[in-house]
Write a protein that holds these residues in place. Structure first.
Motif, mmCIF file in Angstrom:
data_model
loop_
_atom_site.group_PDB
_atom_site.id
_atom_site.type_symbol
_atom_site.label_atom_id
_atom_site.label_comp_id
_atom_site.label_asym_id
_atom_site.label_seq_id
_atom_site.Cartn_x
_atom_site.Cartn_y
_atom_site.Cartn_z
ATOM 1 N N GLN A 1 138.230 113.837 -1.163
ATOM 2 C CA GLN A 1 139.426 114.366 -0.061
ATOM 3 C C GLN A 1 139.043 116.012 -0.473
ATOM 4 O O GLN A 1 139.247 116.612 -1.702
ATOM 5 C CB GLN A 1 139.893 113.833 -1.055
ATOM 6 N N LYS B 1 136.474 111.141 8.492
ATOM 7 C CA LYS B 1 135.658 110.891 7.215
ATOM 8 C C LYS B 1 133.876 111.507 7.492
ATOM 9 O O LYS B 1 133.546 110.694 8.774
ATOM 10 C CB LYS B 1 136.136 109.225 7.746
ATOM 11 N N SER C 1 127.218 115.092 1.138
ATOM 12 C CA SER C 1 128.181 113.898 -0.203
ATOM 13 C C SER C 1 126.866 112.703 0.745
ATOM 14 O O SER C 1 127.074 111.669 0.718
ATOM 15 C CB SER C 1 128.886 113.019 0.401
ATOM 16 N N ARG D 1 133.195 107.812 16.460
ATOM 17 C CA ARG D 1 131.969 107.058 15.589
ATOM 18 C C ARG D 1 130.786 107.963 15.447
ATOM 19 O O ARG D 1 130.478 107.491 16.485
ATOM 20 C CB ARG D 1 131.783 106.056 14.899
ATOM 21 N N GLU E 1 137.127 113.114 3.973
ATOM 22 C CA GLU E 1 137.576 112.249 3.378
ATOM 23 C C GLU E 1 136.388 111.847 3.812
ATOM 24 O O GLU E 1 135.130 111.701 4.201
ATOM 25 C CB GLU E 1 138.010 110.909 3.764
ATOM 26 N N THR E 2 135.332 112.037 1.619
ATOM 27 C CA THR E 2 134.512 110.945 1.907
ATOM 28 C C THR E 2 134.510 109.265 0.964
ATOM 29 O O THR E 2 135.483 109.369 0.245
ATOM 30 C CB THR E 2 132.832 112.059 0.651
ATOM 31 N N ASP E 3 132.957 109.074 0.779
ATOM 32 C CA ASP E 3 133.899 108.204 -0.239
ATOM 33 C C ASP E 3 133.633 108.823 -2.013
ATOM 34 O O ASP E 3 134.744 107.403 -2.153
ATOM 35 C CB ASP E 3 132.436 106.826 -0.652
ATOM 36 N N LEU E 4 133.816 109.519 -1.916
ATOM 37 C CA LEU E 4 133.974 109.786 -3.507
ATOM 38 C C LEU E 4 135.226 111.022 -3.736
ATOM 39 O O LEU E 4 134.905 111.383 -4.922
ATOM 40 C CB LEU E 4 132.600 110.443 -4.120
ATOM 41 N N SER F 1 139.303 114.614 -6.766
ATOM 42 C CA SER F 1 138.174 113.444 -6.817
ATOM 43 C C SER F 1 139.175 112.444 -8.272
ATOM 44 O O SER F 1 139.645 112.995 -8.952
ATOM 45 C CB SER F 1 137.313 113.568 -6.935
ATOM 46 N N LYS G 1 129.984 110.888 5.810
ATOM 47 C CA LYS G 1 129.048 110.285 5.374
ATOM 48 C C LYS G 1 127.571 111.969 5.497
ATOM 49 O O LYS G 1 127.617 111.576 7.076
ATOM 50 C CB LYS G 1 128.219 109.238 5.298
ATOM 51 N N GLU H 1 125.523 110.544 -5.000
ATOM 52 C CA GLU H 1 126.984 109.837 -5.418
ATOM 53 C C GLU H 1 127.009 111.715 -6.740
ATOM 54 O O GLU H 1 128.536 111.778 -7.037
ATOM 55 C CB GLU H 1 126.560 108.939 -7.287
#
Length: 384
Positions: A247, A222, A259, A181, A242-245, A277, A224, A262
């Protein structure tokens, strides 16, 4: 001596005075500064007199001339010889001298709190200025601890400080494929080469999670925040961001992903990708972008590909951005708190500037762009 050199010299001397070890890069920095500024003793004393450095004792109680002469006697030569690289034991001796004249067994900036990137100035219509961010990241290797990464981990030479650090880290036997990370705090950027050869540039306040070695089926990371990816070609293993909302799926291509909010955005500069998404999927070709607006993906032609390349190339890109978006980029890079005392509006602007400038210099450009007033007070940027 330029302000940044003054700050670096004091920081390095203070670090040694506190018993901290310097990296090879920092050792070289100190050596070059002492060669470049043989009058370092006077520079340090001037910093003290200007109250840029605050001491826990009075330096006037120390005989500077006596210490300086003893120092020359000990090393047997003058530090004024040009183009001479000093061995590390001599650098320690020089640091010891700086300690004796007051750089400090305890050294800190005025009020014991001001960070080193804050500088006092009379330039650009400001009383305080802020230095730009640097290459830095915090790496957590799950199961093995944490590391602070900077230029000393550089193993791939490039003008933007492209970094590859895998071989520098010690991992437990049998645990080669650990989760990494990588956290990029404010006032920082970082670039690295992943195990498959793909290159990534990460902006401030970003985080990237990935396996030290990708598996045989896919290369998944992943994200952010914001990153620019140059993906190594591998038809058998797609590269997935990959993001929260959303790919992003690619094989060999180049694109940026932002990202922070939102409404994430992807700009494709080379090749082809698929963006997914909410079960919707859109295929993009070079020169296109996609944004997530509400629950829908919106594809359009990218009129500002330079925005995607700005992280990699090291500059601010203001094209087609409103002032709030511009200020958000500035807040991350300079680590300031924004104090907005006027309506900002939604007007879009054009322009850009190298990120390796002080905030005061950048404010001159912003004033010309927006006709707003910008005032730096400590770690605040006031817009009025």
């Amino acid at each position: 001596m330029i302000n940044q050199d003054r700050i670096i010299l004091a920081e390095l001397a203070a670090s040694l005075a506190k018993g901290h070890s310097l990296t090879e890069m920092e050792e070289e920095q100190l050596s070059q500064l002492l060669i470049k500024y043989p009058e370092s003793r006077d520079i340090i004393l001037n910093m003290i007199e200007d109250q840029q450095v605050v001491l826990d004792f009075n330096p006037n109680s120390t005989s500077v001339e006596q210490e300086w002469n003893e120092f020359h006697h000990r090393i047997g030569e003058s530090i004024q010889e040009e183009k001479k690289v000093y061995p590390w034991n001599r650098i320690i001796s020089i640091a010891a001298l700086l300690l004796s004249i007051g750089v400090g067994s305890v050294i800190w900036w005025k009020n014991n709190q001001e960070p080193s990137y804050l500088i006092k100035t009379n330039q650009f219509g400001q009383h305080t200025d802020i230095l730009p961010g640097t290459s830095f990241a915090k790496l957590e290797v799950v199961g093995d601890g944490s590391y602070e990464l900077n230029e000393s981990f550089n193993s791939v030479e490039s003008k933007r400080g492209e970094l590859s650090y895998g071989q520098k880290l010690k991992t437990k036997e049998g645990s080669e494929n650990q989760i990494h990370r990588l956290n990029i705090p404010k006032r920082s950027y970082y670039s690295l080469v992943l195990s498959d050869g793909s290159k990534v540039w990460l902006n401030s306040e970003s985080e990237l999670e990935y396996l030290a070695s990708f598996n045989n089926k896919e290369r998944r990371v992943k994200l952010k925040g914001e990153g620019y990816f140059e993906v190594a070609k591998d038809a058998k293993r797609p590269f997935i961001v990959e993001t929260d909302l959303m790919q992003v799926r690619a094989v060999g291509t180049a694109f940026s992903v932002k990202s922070y909010t939102e409404e994430p955005k992807v700009i494709l500069t080379e090749g082809k990708i698929e963006v997914t998404s909410n079960k919707a999927k859109i295929a993009l070709v070079a020169g296109q972008k996609v944004e997530l607006l509400g629950n829908h993906l919106k594809m359009d032609r990218s009129e500002n590909e330079e925005e995607a390349l700005a992280i990699k190339d090291g500059y601010f890109n203001f094209n087609e951005k409103n002032i709030q978006e511009i200020l958000d980029d500035i807040r991350r890079w300079y680590g300031v708190d924004l104090v907005i005392k006027r309506p900002l509006g939604v007007k879009k602007y054009m322009g850009g500037i190298d990120r390796n400038v002080t905030l005061g210099e950048l404010c001159v450009l912003l004033k010309k762009l927006t006709n707003f007033d910008y005032v730096i007070e400590d770690e605040k940027l006031i817009i009025q």
